[in-house]
Every structure is written in structure tokens, then in C-alpha cells.
Design an enzyme around this catalytic site. Sequence first.
Site, mmCIF file in Angstrom:
data_model
loop_
_atom_site.group_PDB
_atom_site.id
_atom_site.type_symbol
_atom_site.label_atom_id
_atom_site.label_comp_id
_atom_site.label_asym_id
_atom_site.label_seq_id
_atom_site.Cartn_x
_atom_site.Cartn_y
_atom_site.Cartn_z
ATOM 1 N N ARG A 20 5.610 -0.437 -6.339
ATOM 2 C CA ARG A 20 5.641 -1.030 -5.213
ATOM 3 C C ARG A 20 4.447 -2.209 -5.058
ATOM 4 O O ARG A 20 4.566 -3.085 -4.115
ATOM 5 C CB ARG A 20 5.217 -0.083 -3.824
ATOM 6 C CG ARG A 20 6.264 1.070 -3.649
ATOM 7 C CD ARG A 20 5.646 1.995 -2.672
ATOM 8 N NE ARG A 20 5.531 1.563 -1.513
ATOM 9 C CZ ARG A 20 6.507 1.556 -0.256
ATOM 10 N NH1 ARG A 20 7.487 2.181 -0.366
ATOM 11 N NH2 ARG A 20 6.141 1.088 0.827
ATOM 12 N N GLU B 82 18.848 -17.894 -5.672
ATOM 13 C CA GLU B 82 18.232 -16.609 -6.076
ATOM 14 C C GLU B 82 17.965 -16.741 -7.434
ATOM 15 O O GLU B 82 16.884 -15.975 -8.083
ATOM 16 C CB GLU B 82 19.587 -15.641 -5.940
ATOM 17 C CG GLU B 82 19.045 -14.066 -6.625
ATOM 18 C CD GLU B 82 18.105 -13.480 -5.822
ATOM 19 O OE1 GLU B 82 17.405 -13.921 -4.766
ATOM 20 O OE2 GLU B 82 17.757 -12.517 -6.585
ATOM 21 N N CYS C 194 0.777 -1.393 0.006
ATOM 22 C CA CYS C 194 -0.058 -0.024 -0.145
ATOM 23 C C CYS C 194 1.027 1.116 -0.081
ATOM 24 O O CYS C 194 2.032 1.303 0.551
ATOM 25 C CB CYS C 194 -0.734 0.109 1.126
ATOM 26 S SG CYS C 194 -1.905 -1.330 1.418
ATOM 27 N N LYS D 231 14.068 -15.659 -8.651
ATOM 28 C CA LYS D 231 13.985 -14.929 -9.789
ATOM 29 C C LYS D 231 13.162 -15.277 -10.855
ATOM 30 O O LYS D 231 12.019 -14.702 -11.357
ATOM 31 C CB LYS D 231 15.031 -14.290 -10.654
ATOM 32 C CG LYS D 231 16.004 -13.336 -9.894
ATOM 33 C CD LYS D 231 15.631 -11.871 -9.846
ATOM 34 C CE LYS D 231 14.762 -11.687 -8.549
ATOM 35 N NZ LYS D 231 15.516 -11.297 -7.106
ATOM 36 N N GLU E 65 9.327 -15.808 -9.332
ATOM 37 C CA GLU E 65 8.694 -14.295 -9.345
ATOM 38 C C GLU E 65 7.960 -13.925 -10.654
ATOM 39 O O GLU E 65 6.918 -13.377 -10.592
ATOM 40 C CB GLU E 65 9.813 -13.533 -8.837
ATOM 41 C CG GLU E 65 9.851 -13.282 -7.407
ATOM 42 C CD GLU E 65 10.701 -12.201 -7.031
ATOM 43 O OE1 GLU E 65 12.025 -12.360 -7.385
ATOM 44 O OE2 GLU E 65 10.393 -11.205 -6.197
ATOM 45 N N HIS F 241 19.282 -37.475 -3.739
ATOM 46 C CA HIS F 241 18.429 -37.639 -2.325
ATOM 47 C C HIS F 241 16.983 -37.476 -2.633
ATOM 48 O O HIS F 241 16.167 -37.285 -1.403
ATOM 49 C CB HIS F 241 19.211 -37.200 -1.042
ATOM 50 C CG HIS F 241 20.590 -37.238 -0.929
ATOM 51 N ND1 HIS F 241 20.973 -38.673 -0.475
ATOM 52 C CD2 HIS F 241 21.832 -36.886 -1.057
ATOM 53 C CE1 HIS F 241 22.284 -38.700 -0.449
ATOM 54 N NE2 HIS F 241 22.854 -37.622 -0.511
ATOM 55 N N LYS G 44 6.454 -4.535 -3.823
ATOM 56 C CA LYS G 44 7.882 -4.193 -3.675
ATOM 57 C C LYS G 44 8.612 -4.362 -2.487
ATOM 58 O O LYS G 44 9.474 -4.721 -1.990
ATOM 59 C CB LYS G 44 8.284 -3.024 -4.480
ATOM 60 C CG LYS G 44 9.752 -2.456 -4.263
ATOM 61 C CD LYS G 44 10.424 -3.230 -5.367
ATOM 62 C CE LYS G 44 11.928 -3.150 -5.136
ATOM 63 N NZ LYS G 44 12.989 -4.298 -5.231
ATOM 64 N N TRP H 110 -2.988 -2.601 -1.705
ATOM 65 C CA TRP H 110 -2.538 -4.126 -1.870
ATOM 66 C C TRP H 110 -3.186 -5.134 -0.817
ATOM 67 O O TRP H 110 -3.015 -4.889 0.365
ATOM 68 C CB TRP H 110 -0.872 -4.249 -1.558
ATOM 69 C CG TRP H 110 -0.390 -5.496 -2.048
ATOM 70 C CD1 TRP H 110 -0.040 -5.762 -3.252
ATOM 71 C CD2 TRP H 110 0.129 -6.369 -1.305
ATOM 72 N NE1 TRP H 110 0.531 -7.261 -3.353
ATOM 73 C CE2 TRP H 110 0.633 -7.488 -2.058
ATOM 74 C CE3 TRP H 110 0.148 -6.799 0.207
ATOM 75 C CZ2 TRP H 110 1.295 -8.815 -1.675
ATOM 76 C CZ3 TRP H 110 0.755 -7.896 0.440
ATOM 77 C CH2 TRP H 110 1.184 -8.927 -0.309
ATOM 78 N N ASN I 265 -1.945 2.321 5.803
ATOM 79 C CA ASN I 265 -1.274 1.007 5.426
ATOM 80 C C ASN I 265 -1.025 0.307 6.863
ATOM 81 O O ASN I 265 -0.805 0.826 7.601
ATOM 82 C CB ASN I 265 -0.034 1.720 5.030
ATOM 83 C CG ASN I 265 0.206 2.472 3.552
ATOM 84 O OD1 ASN I 265 -1.031 2.244 2.872
ATOM 85 N ND2 ASN I 265 1.298 2.786 3.281
ATOM 86 N N GLY I 266 -0.952 -1.132 6.263
ATOM 87 C CA GLY I 266 -0.962 -1.851 7.553
ATOM 88 C C GLY I 266 -1.997 -3.009 7.939
ATOM 89 O O GLY I 266 -2.803 -3.031 6.982
HETATM 90 C C1 AGP Z 1 13.273 -9.848 -4.407
HETATM 91 O O1 AGP Z 1 13.010 -10.250 -5.698
HETATM 92 C C2 AGP Z 1 11.760 -10.062 -3.898
HETATM 93 N N1 AGP Z 1 10.735 -9.275 -4.358
HETATM 94 C C3 AGP Z 1 11.904 -10.243 -2.096
HETATM 95 O O2 AGP Z 1 12.124 -11.361 -1.795
HETATM 96 C C4 AGP Z 1 12.157 -9.193 -1.338
HETATM 97 O O3 AGP Z 1 14.028 -9.281 -1.563
HETATM 98 C C5 AGP Z 1 12.172 -9.398 -0.035
HETATM 99 O O4 AGP Z 1 10.848 -9.159 0.096
HETATM 100 C C6 AGP Z 1 12.855 -8.603 0.988
HETATM 101 O O5 AGP Z 1 12.789 -7.095 0.815
HETATM 102 P P1 AGP Z 1 13.773 -6.048 1.460
HETATM 103 O O6 AGP Z 1 15.017 -6.439 0.699
HETATM 104 O O7 AGP Z 1 13.327 -4.873 0.980
HETATM 105 O O8 AGP Z 1 13.523 -6.348 2.799
#
Ligand code: AGP
Length: 609
Positions: free
Chosen positions: A27, A482, A2, A486, A489, A505, A604, A75, A100-101
Amino acid sequence: MCGIVAATARREVSEILLEGLRRLEYRGYDSAGLALIDAERNLLLHKRLGKVAELEKAQAMTPHLGCVGIAHTRWATHGEPSAANAHPHISGNRIALVHNGIIENHEPLRAELRAAGYEFLSQTDTEVIVHLLHQQLAQGCEMLPALKQIIERIEGAYAIAAIDAENPDTVVAARSGSPLVIGVGIGENFLASDQLALRQVTDRFIFLDEGDVVAMTATGLHIENAAGDLVERPMQRVSEAVEAVDLGGFEHYMLKEIHEQPRALAATLGLGSEHHIDDARFGEGASAVFDKVRAVQVVACGTSYHAGLVARYWLEELCGIPCSVEVASEFRYRSRARREGTLLVTVSQSGETADTLAALRDQSEGEFIASLVIANVDHSSLVRESDLVFLTRAGTEIGVASTKAFTTQLVAFLMLAVVLGRRHGLSEVRERELVDALHQLPDCVASTLQLDADIKRLSEAFILKHHALFLGRGIQYPVAAEGALKLKEISYIHAEAYPAGELKHGPLALVDADMPVVAVAPGDELLEKLKSNLEEVRSRGGELFVFADRKAGLRDEPRVHVLNMPHCPAVIQPVTYTVALQLLSYHVAVQKGTDVDKPRNLAKSVTVE
Ligand code: AGP
């Protein structure tokens, strides 16, 4: 996640609010709305499901104009994405409120308000706050005291902003667990959940503290702290350029940010010609803290957590001190054994991730000798609440999928390993080699970026797949993790990473002609072992995509596609291989036609638990 924008001015502010929302779009959100008080003291409202563009269309059809207003991108947490659930929420046709929250005790409050005759138009937790505020104002309470009364009653995390048609000059706001910043103008004031939303109107900001409440008019600011004392918070000038909102000729922010990495890494390194990393890079008092460090505990989420996993290899190898790494949402809720002399390191691009922030706040008395945050956003909550700070210089990251933030976090960690290593037997010669390698990093990443066309070709094999495996050994295992994150996501392909030795395994059962297997295989001492793991995949009909050092001598074979990576010092290979995997995911996603910069269901910055 949000976003909040608010304004009180002597000029019309609807376009300022909309522009603020556009700047927060990156975001992640599902609906948007704005409320204004017009010259006749009418409360005017637009709310739309979907993009800010839908709200703009509504505003173009029926312009709502006013000098005081609030706006929001939502959001969904409580209640599906819909126009009814979008903020602002209103009460008594006079008060509008954005939040927000999460309000945890919304159910009993809702029951109480219903009994008092309030009708609920949404499924949100937020709507209880606006009715509570109305209840207070209807009894003749002033706006700020009314807000203070109701925050006594709500439990959870919030940043709130509200306007009242019967007090048409004022915006009131409160923060607890969710950021808010005031933008100071000349004869006008603004408020937002992120200063980026207001950079169009001011470069002067007041970052609110936890528990602060505010009453703001065009010419006046009244801030009270959690104890109810009138306070003056420092005003800070934010001078860095607002370069990030512009695509700069790239098709997506993610691609732009991938290509910005050589510059971001050089800026984060901040080294001239010197071969020494100064403790002071980690903040005032870092030397005294570092002298006492005997262990490191890294806590983070998502991609930032992966940076911690890479760092563990560096910290244990170069410093010989134990390093544990844990996701914040787990760390914060378990009983933990103590280890003397442990430095808590939180890692976060945004500096606002709720779980990471909670982990920092919830530490028990004497559990850690100090806290260090590696963050990309200055003035963020984690930065403001940590003892030591290393600011990465990635620049604003807009793409939801983190790219340049991650690689700059890796640089920060390697620098930390050097300064701590110095105290634990790292020789001067080795330190010099490491700093030399860091000096080469921007160029090595630039060479990796030149493989873009080759990586795009490889990516074509993934477009119709539903699953993928990523393998790595040693320090390349978190790089593989990682890479898998990616891919899932942004392309929505289910991807998992395994340490290559774990394959037999269990996961080997998944391997068939429909399962592409990506292997991160630089020419390190584990290559020979990895080669036999790869053979296991090939002999089961799996198709392999191997990212290998061009000096490792791997060649294309039937069902084995080799991407020859530039030869770079081993210690920085986690960064270069990450960049190659970023490009792979990017090209798969683009060809699949997904929303690369704003993947579905993701935000974000995750400022709620
Ligand atoms: C990264 O591609 C992600 N969108 C997500 O995992 C992100 O790294 C995570 O939410 C942590 O965010 P931050 O680094 O702002 O704490």
C-alpha cells in the site's frame, strides 16, 4: 498509505504483527513500528525509518515479545518520514497508539497538552491522541470510555488502535473515515486496516461501521456504535484465495497483474455461453433503478477516473444518455446543478479512496436517484455504503500502479452501457454484437500480451527521456491519458496526454527530437485525421511510437515506430491498447531501475484527503 495491525492472544504475537505489516507493504509507506506489552507489563517499542525489513532487523537484534501488541506502516502526512514520526506513539511509558487518517484540530490540542505538561517527541498530528488518551487513563478512566471521551474532541478522519501496559489484555480501537476490520480467531482476536493483513491467522472477519468503538481481548469483543449502543456486527467468512501476495514467478507484481488480465477480465465478465447481461449483476433492485436512469454522473480518482472517461463514450453512444465524469476531489467541493434521473456511479479499486467516499457521502437530498459503485474490494466502505454494487473480479491488486483493476472497470462499464442501452433503444442485434465482443476480450488481451518483446524494444527509446506526449482521439484519448499516468507514476518521466486534435493549439511547441510522442491509433474512423496529426509531429523532428491495428496499414518509417496490435472488435480496443501501454511503462521503469511496485511518494490506497 498507512496500515494498522493489532493482536491480543494467549500466544506471542510479534511475528503475526510483522507478517501483517509485510502484507500491507504494497500500500506504500515510509516507516514502520510495533509496540508490545510483555509478561511483566512493560511497554516495548521498535520504530524504524524505511522498509518493514528494517523493523525486522531491529526485532532480530532486540526481540520484543508479548501477547498483546499493535503495529503500523506510516505514509507521511504531518511531519517528515523518520523514526521519531513513525507510529506507534507512546505516552507516559504505558500507552501506545497507532492511527490512520488526519487529525485536523491537532494544533490547538497540542497547545493544550503542552500547557498540561506533555512533551511531544514527534511532528505528527497523531501524538496528540495518545497524550489525550493518557490524560483520561491517568484520571482513572477505563480504556473504552477514555477512548470515547477523546474521539469527542478530535476532528478529522481516523482509524485508531491503542494498548495500555496497565490494562495488558486489551486493544481498544475506533473508526471514522478510515477502515478497520476485526479478525476473529479461536481464543485470540486481531484487528487491521485491511483484512489482507490477517489472512494468515483467520478467515473470519467483522467489518466495523463508521463511528464504531471496540474493546477487544483474546476471548471477548465489545463493540459500540456511534450512538453508544452495544452492537453485534455480522461475522463474515472471506473465502477467496490469498493468491495475490505471491509473485508467482514474475519479477514484479505489476507484471504479474498485467499478465493476469485475461483471467481477471473473464472472471469479471462472468459470462458462460449466454449473450445476455443480467441487470442483477449490479445488485438487488438494479432493474427498478435502471428503469429510471436518464443521465449518469461518474466520480472517481486517478486511474479509476480514466475508466469513467472511457465509459462516457460508451454510455453516450450506446444509451444516448448524458454522462458527466469528474475527479472526486473537485466534485465534492463545488456547487452542482441537478439533472433529473441521474445515477451516481463511483469507481474505485480499493473502495476506500477518501475523496470518492466523501463524494458519495456528501450528495444532497434527492440529487441522485441512486448510487452505484464499481469496486474491486468487497466489504470496502464504498461497497457498504452504495445502493448498487458491481464487484470487479480482478483479484487483489498489489502494484501501486493500477492495471487489472482498470481494465476490469472498463468491462463493468461496458456491461452497464449494455443494460442501460437496452432501455434506450439499443437493438437486440447490437447487444448481441457487444456481448460477442466481450466474449472475445480475454483472448484479444492474451494476444496483446504476446507483443511483450516488441513493446520492450520500443521502450528502450524512452529511458533517457525526461518528457513524453501521448495522443489519442475519441475514446482512445482517455486511454492515452491512462498510458501517460502509468508512465509518470512508475518511471518518473513527465508524460502528458492530449486529444490529438489539440496538438496544434499549444503542445506542438514542445515537440522536438527529445520528445517521444506515443499515439494510440486503432483503425477507427478517426485514423485519417490522426495520421495528419502524426505528420505534424514528424515534420518537427519528433519521434513517433504508434500503436495501431495491424489492419490499419501503418508501417515503420524514419522516426516512426509502429506497433502492430492484434485486430479486435473496435468496442474493446480501449482495453487492448491500455494493456500495450501498461507494458510500455513497465519496461521503461524496469530499465530505469525504479521501484516499479512501490513508486516513490505514492500509496496504493489514498484514504486521506
Ligand atoms: C493508479 O495507477 C493510481 N495509483 C491511482 O491513480 C488510483 O487509481 C487512485 O488513487 C484511485 O484509487 P481507487 O481506484 O482505489 O479509488
